[in-house]
Design an enzyme around this catalytic site. Structure first.
Site, PDB file in Angstrom:
ATOM      1  N   TYR A 155     -45.435 -25.172  33.570  1.00 52.77           N
ATOM      2  CA  TYR A 155     -44.823 -26.500  33.476  1.00 52.77           C
ATOM      3  C   TYR A 155     -45.842 -27.588  33.815  1.00 52.77           C
ATOM      4  O   TYR A 155     -45.946 -28.603  33.112  1.00 52.77           O
ATOM      5  CB  TYR A 155     -43.625 -26.571  34.423  1.00 52.77           C
ATOM      6  CG  TYR A 155     -42.922 -27.905  34.443  1.00 52.77           C
ATOM      7  CD1 TYR A 155     -41.947 -28.209  33.502  1.00 52.77           C
ATOM      8  CD2 TYR A 155     -43.223 -28.859  35.410  1.00 52.77           C
ATOM      9  CE1 TYR A 155     -41.291 -29.432  33.516  1.00 52.77           C
ATOM     10  CE2 TYR A 155     -42.579 -30.084  35.437  1.00 52.77           C
ATOM     11  CZ  TYR A 155     -41.610 -30.360  34.492  1.00 52.77           C
ATOM     12  OH  TYR A 155     -40.976 -31.578  34.505  1.00 52.77           O
ATOM     13  N   LYS A 159     -47.176 -30.779  31.405  1.00 54.19           N
ATOM     14  CA  LYS A 159     -47.064 -32.185  31.796  1.00 54.19           C
ATOM     15  C   LYS A 159     -48.436 -32.815  32.036  1.00 54.19           C
ATOM     16  O   LYS A 159     -48.641 -34.012  31.784  1.00 54.19           O
ATOM     17  CB  LYS A 159     -46.200 -32.309  33.058  1.00 54.19           C
ATOM     18  CG  LYS A 159     -44.725 -32.016  32.811  1.00 54.19           C
ATOM     19  CD  LYS A 159     -44.113 -33.038  31.857  1.00 54.19           C
ATOM     20  CE  LYS A 159     -42.610 -32.928  31.774  1.00 54.19           C
ATOM     21  NZ  LYS A 159     -42.011 -33.979  30.917  1.00 54.19           N
TER      22      LYS A 159
END
Length: 254
Positions: A155, A159
């Site tokens: 994740y 990002k």
């Protein structure tokens, strides 16, 4: 006698607008005078949001942003419905947790498909729609684009790519008067957070531990993040581009 033609309202497109940060960003921008095109996968929640905001100044268009051509279709819908696009909030994303050494390749691909590849496609479509008149693109990244947390590596990488893209796109699109910024929320009290806390044996103890790790002593609310998004979309931010604004209570300042 010369008739007065009202200036059309500013128009915003918000992805992932059916819950959490996206829903609050849509509400705040609408409160600030934007007409809003909402998009997401949940038609029931999306239609409810549109009704809440008002059918004259809000509409919902369901979309799966991982499909080719969907971002361009959304921008076309906004232009057809409202005649212009002034701000795009690039918020749609999927969470991912897992021990890095054991994460299957298909999970990595799926996470990047929505958090990175689809978000890049939305930015591209927004930039093409704004080339003549300028505008503001706001990417929603994460504190995890800056700091490391175990089990969040995939994740974080998805990002982190968007944080890097924000700076590069801001420079490349500046000649078109398109501003590109990002907000990086810390832990935020969204339905996803509530579900995560509730899944633990002692939710209250976990919530206290999380809050104790934040200098301001509390989690962000979706309204906190929406306020930062609204600022970056406003005329007050007309000379701001290329930044990532932390909305994390001082977490990444430690």
């Amino acid at each position: 006698m010369t008739s007065h033609v009202p200036t059309p309202p500013r128009v915003a497109l918000v992805t992932g607008a059916t819950s959490g940060i996206g829903a609050e960003a849509a509400r705040r921008l609408h409160q600030d005078g934007f007409a809003v095109l909402l998009t997401g996968r949940c038609g029931e929640r999306g239609q409810a949001m549109a009704r809440e905001l008002g059918s004259n100044t809000a509409c919902f268009v369901p979309a799966d942003l991982t499909r080719d051509g969907e971002p361009d279709r959304l921008l076309d819908c906004a232009l057809d419905r409202f005649g212009r696009v002034d701000a795009v909030v690039n918020n749609a994303a999927a969470d991912h947790t897992g021990e890095l050494l054991n994460v299957p390749t298909d999970e990595i691909r799926d996470t990047f498909e929505i958090n990175t590849f689809a978000a890049i496609a939305v930015l591209q479509a927004a930039g093409r729609a704004m080339r003549q008149s300028g505008g503001s693109i706001i990417n929603v990244t994460s504190r995890l684009a800056t700091v490391g947390v175990p089990t969040m590596s995939v994740y974080s990488a998805s990002k982190g790519a968007m944080k890097a893209l924000t700076a590069a796109a801001a420079v490349e699109l500046a000649p078109y008067n398109i501003r590109v910024n990002a907000v990086a929320p810390g832990m935020t009290r969204t339905p996803l957070y509530e579900a995560w806390v509730s899944s633990h044996k002692d939710p209250e103890a976990l919530a206290r531990k999380v809050a104790d790790g934040i200098p301001l002593g509390r989690l962000a609310t979706p309204q906190d993040v929406a306020g930062a998004i609204a600022f970056l979309a406003s005329p007050s931010a007309d000379y701001i581009t290329g930044i990532t604004l932390p909305v994390d209570g001082g977490y990444t300042a430690q």
